[in-house]
Design an enzyme around this catalytic site. Structure first.
Site, short mmCIF file in Angstrom:
data_model
loop_
_atom_site.label_atom_id
_atom_site.label_comp_id
_atom_site.label_asym_id
_atom_site.label_seq_id
_atom_site.Cartn_x
_atom_site.Cartn_y
_atom_site.Cartn_z
CD GLU A 49 -49.40 -7.34 -29.28
OE1 GLU A 49 -48.15 -7.70 -29.04
OE2 GLU A 49 -50.34 -7.63 -28.88
N GLY A 93 -36.73 3.02 -25.93
CA GLY A 93 -35.58 2.54 -26.00
C GLY A 93 -35.83 1.70 -27.58
CE1 TYR A 132 -46.76 -11.99 -30.87
CE2 TYR A 132 -46.19 -9.58 -30.58
CZ TYR A 132 -46.87 -10.21 -29.88
OH TYR A 132 -47.52 -10.13 -28.90
CG ASP A 150 -44.86 -13.58 -27.13
OD1 ASP A 150 -44.97 -14.64 -27.53
OD2 ASP A 150 -44.56 -12.63 -26.93
CB CYS A 203 -45.55 -20.32 -18.38
SG CYS A 203 -44.14 -21.63 -18.98
#
Length: 405
Positions: A49, A93, A132, A150, A203
Site C-alpha cells: 500500500e 520515486g 486511506y 483513494d 472506471c
C-alpha cells in the site's frame, strides 16, 4: 465561514445501498493476480500500500517482490541500513515513503513488539500512514470494517452518484468515508479492493471509462446522464515551476563523483551527481569548477535532458568532466561503503548551502574541494541509490566516445 454539512456534499447516496453484491461478484471473478494478494500478511499489505501511493500497479510489482525478498519482515526493515533501503526503493520515486516506512517499522518494534497494529486508530499513529492506508491495512490484513478511500474509489463513487464535489477537498473524502462505512459488508477488505480494482481497470479517468464492462453500470447515475468524462471534479493543479541545472559527471581514476543531497527538500538525503544552477557553457563550467578547487582536464558536452516532478520540472544540460590530479585525497567508494566510514563521512559533510549543487564559495579554506564519494559505474548500479531524475546521464558514466570536448 461555517463548514458545509457533509449531507450536502453527496447527493443520491442511496445508490450505494445496492453496490456490494454485484461489485464483489465481479471482483472474485475478475481480480488481478498480484503478489501481495497471494500472501496478504499485514507486513506485505502494508508495504504494498505504501508503494502503490502515487505509483502504478505494474510498476510496483517487481519492486515489491525485490523489497520483501531482501527485507521479509518488520524487524528486517527496521534494521536495514540507509543505502540498502534507498537502493531497494530506487526508481519508485517519492523517497520519503521509504524513510517513513522504516521509521514506522522501528516504532512497531519498540512500541508494539514487532507486530503491526491491527486497529485503524493505532495504524494512524505511525509515520507515513494516513486514513486511506490505515483503512486498507486494517480491512485487508485484519478484517476491520473500515473504508479505504483513494483516488480510484473517489472516481467510482463520484460517478455512481453523479456528484460534482471536489475530490481534492478533505471534506469530500470524509463524506465518502462516512457514506461507505455505513454500507460495508462483513468482508470489508474484499469490498475495498473491489472498489479500487474497478477504478483501476474499468472506471478509468476522463473519457476512458469502460462502462459496458462495469458490474455497476445499471446503477451509475453518471452513465445515465452521460457525465463520465466530466466526473470527478477536482481543483486544477498548480503550474509546475522550472529549474535549469547543469549536471556534472566528474571523472577521476575511472570513478565518478557522487554527493549526498541535503537532508531536507527535493530528493532529500539521496546520492546525486553534482550540479549547479543555470545552463553553463563550456568556459563557464570550467571556471565554476576551478573556483571550487577542481581542475578540469577535458570537458565533454552531454545531451540536454528533462525530468518532471509533481511540482518542479528540471531542465538539464550536462558535462562529463575528466579531472586532473589534485592535492585532495578522496576516499574510495569501497572504503566509504562501510557503516563506520559512512558515519565519519556524514560528520564531515559541509552545510547544504555550501555543497556543489548550490555552492557559490568553497567550504574548506585549505582544499576548497567539496567532499565527494567516488564510485565506479558498477558500484553506482549495485550500491548507491541515484534517483531517476539523473537517469538520462547514466549512459555517460564513462566518457562518451566522440562527444564534443
Amino acid at each position: 465561514m461555517a463548514k458545509k454539512p457533509q449531507e450536502n456534499i453527496l447527493k443520491n447516496i442511496e445508490t450505494l445501498d445496492a453496490i456490494a453484491a454485484p461489485l464483489l461478484r465481479w471482483f472474485h471473478s475478475e481480480k488481478r493476480a498480484l503478489p501481495w494478494r497471494e500472501e496478504p500478511t499485514p507486513y506485505r499489505v502494508w508495504v504494498s500500500e505504501i508503494m502503490l501511493q502515487q505509483t502504478r500497479v505494474e510498476a510496483v510489482k517487481p519492486y515489491f517482490e525485490r523489497f520483501v525478498a531482501a527485507l521479509p519482515d518488520v524487524r528486517a526493515l527496521a534494521r536495514a541500513d540507509e543505502d540498502t533501503l534507498m537502493k531497494l526503493w530506487e526508481g519508485l520515486g517519492y523517497y520519503s515513503r521509504a524513510r517513513h516506512l522504516q521509521s514506522a517499522a522501528r516504532l512497531i518494534c519498540s512500541d508494539h513488539g514487532g507486530k503491526i497494529p491491527a486497529r485503524f486508530d493505532d495504524l494512524l499513529t505511525l509515520p507515513g500512514i494516513g486514513r486511506y492506508t490505515a483503512g486498507a491495512v486494517a480491512s485487508i490484513a485484519f478484517g476491520e470494517r473500515r473504508p479505504a478511500v483513494d483516488g480510484n474509489v473517489l472516481r467510482v463513487i463520484m460517478r455512481l452518484l453523479a456528484c460534482p464535489a471536489d475530490i481534492l477537498k478533505e471534506s469530500t473524502k470524509r463524506a465518502v468515508e462516512e457514506a461507505l462505512i455505513a454500507r460495508l459488508p462483513e468482508n470489508a477488505g474484499d469490498f475495498n479492493q473491489a472498489l479500487m480494482e474497478l477504478g483501476a481497470l474499468v472506471c478509468l479517468p476522463r473519457g476512458a471509462a469502460r462502462c459496458p464492462s462495469c458490474p455497476l453500470e445499471r446503477l451509475c447515475l453518471a452513465k445515465e446522464a452521460n457525465l463520465q468524462a466530466e466526473l470527478p471534479q477536482k481543483t486544477p493543479p498548480k503550474r509546475r515551476r522550472t529549474e535549469k541545472l547543469t549536471i556534472f559527471l566528474l571523472s577521476k581514476n575511472g570513478k565518478i563523483a557522487l554527493e549526498k543531497r541535503p537532508t531536507h527538500g527535493l530528493l532529500a538525503g539521496l546520492w546525486g551527481f553534482p550540479s549547479m544552477e543555470g545552463h553553463l557553457k563550456k568556459n563557464e563550467a570550467a571556471k565554476a569548477l576551478q573556483a571550487l578547487g577542481l581542475i578540469p582536464a577535458k570537458l565533454h558536452a552531454l545531451p540536454a535532458a528533462q525530468h518532471i516532478f509533481s511540482h518542479i520540472t528540471w531542465q538539464m544540460v550536462g558535462w562529463h568532466v575528466e579531472l586532473a590530479e589534485t592535492s585532495s585525497d578522496e576516499p574510495s567508494a569501497a572504503t566509504k561503503s562501510s557503516p563506520a566510514s559512512t558515519k565519519a563521512t556524514e560528520a564531515n559533510t559541509p552545510p547544504a548551502s555550501l555543497r556543489l549543487h548550490e555552492a557559490t564559495a568553497p567550504y574548506d579554506a585549505q582544499t576548497k574541494t567539496p567532499p565527494f564519494l567516488w564510485a565506479t559505474a558498477q558500484e553506482i548500479a549495485d550500491i548507491y541509490s541515484v534517483p531517476a531524475a539523473y537517469r538520462s546521464y547514466f549512459p555517460y558514466l564513462q566518457a562518451p566516445d566522440g562527444a564534443s570536448s
